[in-house]
Design an enzyme around this catalytic site. Structure first.
Site, PDB file in Angstrom:
ATOM      1  N   LYS A   1     -10.528   0.269  -1.577  1.00 53.89           N
ATOM      2  CA  LYS A   1     -10.089  -0.002  -0.284  1.00 53.89           C
ATOM      3  C   LYS A   1     -10.443   1.165   0.694  1.00 53.89           C
ATOM      4  O   LYS A   1      -9.874   2.253   0.508  1.00 53.89           O
ATOM      5  CB  LYS A   1      -8.574  -0.320  -0.048  1.00 53.89           C
TER       6      LYS A   1
ATOM      7  N   ASP B   1       1.001  -1.289  -0.046  1.00 51.09           N
ATOM      8  CA  ASP B   1       0.167   0.048  -0.097  1.00 51.09           C
ATOM      9  C   ASP B   1       0.993   1.137   0.118  1.00 51.09           C
ATOM     10  O   ASP B   1       1.442   1.375   0.891  1.00 51.09           O
ATOM     11  CB  ASP B   1      -0.959   0.044   1.405  1.00 51.09           C
TER      12      ASP B   1
ATOM     13  N   LYS C   1      -7.058   3.465  -2.590  1.00 51.39           N
ATOM     14  CA  LYS C   1      -7.304   3.322  -1.214  1.00 51.39           C
ATOM     15  C   LYS C   1      -7.702   4.844  -0.657  1.00 51.39           C
ATOM     16  O   LYS C   1      -6.852   5.740  -1.095  1.00 51.39           O
ATOM     17  CB  LYS C   1      -6.319   2.864  -0.471  1.00 51.39           C
TER      18      LYS C   1
END
Length: 229
Positions: free
Chosen positions: A190, A97, A161
């Site tokens: 996400k 990430d 995300k």
């Protein structure tokens, strides 16, 4: 996924169980990984320096080892982000990430954002690791969120995300919906940042999130079970 199709096991597999505090010690990572295995979460998310330990603690389970990169500011060169990601993957990370360069996005330097995303996605894909791009929406306008999502729709990371959880705000259902509407089925979304209850988790899933990042996974699963009674 439709809410009425969820089970505790399916919900757990949508969650990245997270510990990213600056003062984390071995006992914190041990607790994180123990909870991740016991609850069957999708991944245990740690800072890159803790990946080796996390991987060792998760051995024998199906919980993935996940690492943040350029966290939480995103203010690293593309080369340095790739370097950190490469090392994390070598240490055992199966999911990355990374925080995109927020300043470059806000200046409208979309070629830079695309190059950065291309580099990180290719590195992860070549290593069979998932790539998630953190936007940090609290610092972005809706137009900037949409533009970043459009680039993601072209480059195709595995996830985009909402947040690091360390900015001025966390996940907002309206942002999740905008991101999902922009990328469609090409990229998953996400939601992360401030999701501490089943109610807030449910809101994000209903908005289109397919993965949830949280340090409150155990409490969320408990809340879900209580809601089913």
């Amino acid at each position: 996924m439709l809410i009425n199709e969820l089970t505790p096991e399916k919900l757990a597999k949508m969650m990245d169980h997270t510990y990213l505090k600056a003062f984390g010690v071995r006992a914190d990572i041990e607790k994180l990984c123990k909870e991740a295995v016991e609850n069957g979460f999708a991944a245990a998310m740690v800072n890159s320096c803790q990946v080796k330990l996390c991987k060792k603690l998760l051995a024998g389970s199906d919980v993935k080892t996940a690492s943040v990169v350029a966290f939480p500011l995103g203010q690293m060169s593309i080369k340095m982000k790739a370097c950190e990601a490469k090392q994390a993957i070598e240490d055992g990370a199966e999911e990355i990430d990374y925080v995109l360069n927020i300043g470059e996005l806000k200046m409208g330097n979309y070629d830079y954002i695309r190059e950065e995303m291309d580099t990180m996605v290719k590195l992860c894909r070549d290593s069979k690791a998932l790539c998630k791009v953190i936007f940090e929406n609290c610092y972005l306008t809706r137009d900037e969120i949409k533009r970043a999502a459009e680039i993601a729709g072209e480059v195709r990371p595995d996830f985009i995300k909402t947040s690091t959880g360390f900015g001025t705000g966390g996940a907002i259902s309206g942002d999740v919906r905008l991101m999902k509407e922009t990328v469609g089925d090409a990229v998953k979304v996400k939601a992360s940042g401030g999701i501490r209850t089943w109610e807030s988790c449910r809101e994000m899933i209903e908005a289109g999130a397919e993965r949830i990042g949280t340090s409150s996974g155990v409490e969320i699963i408990r809340g879900f079970k209580e809601d089913q009674v």
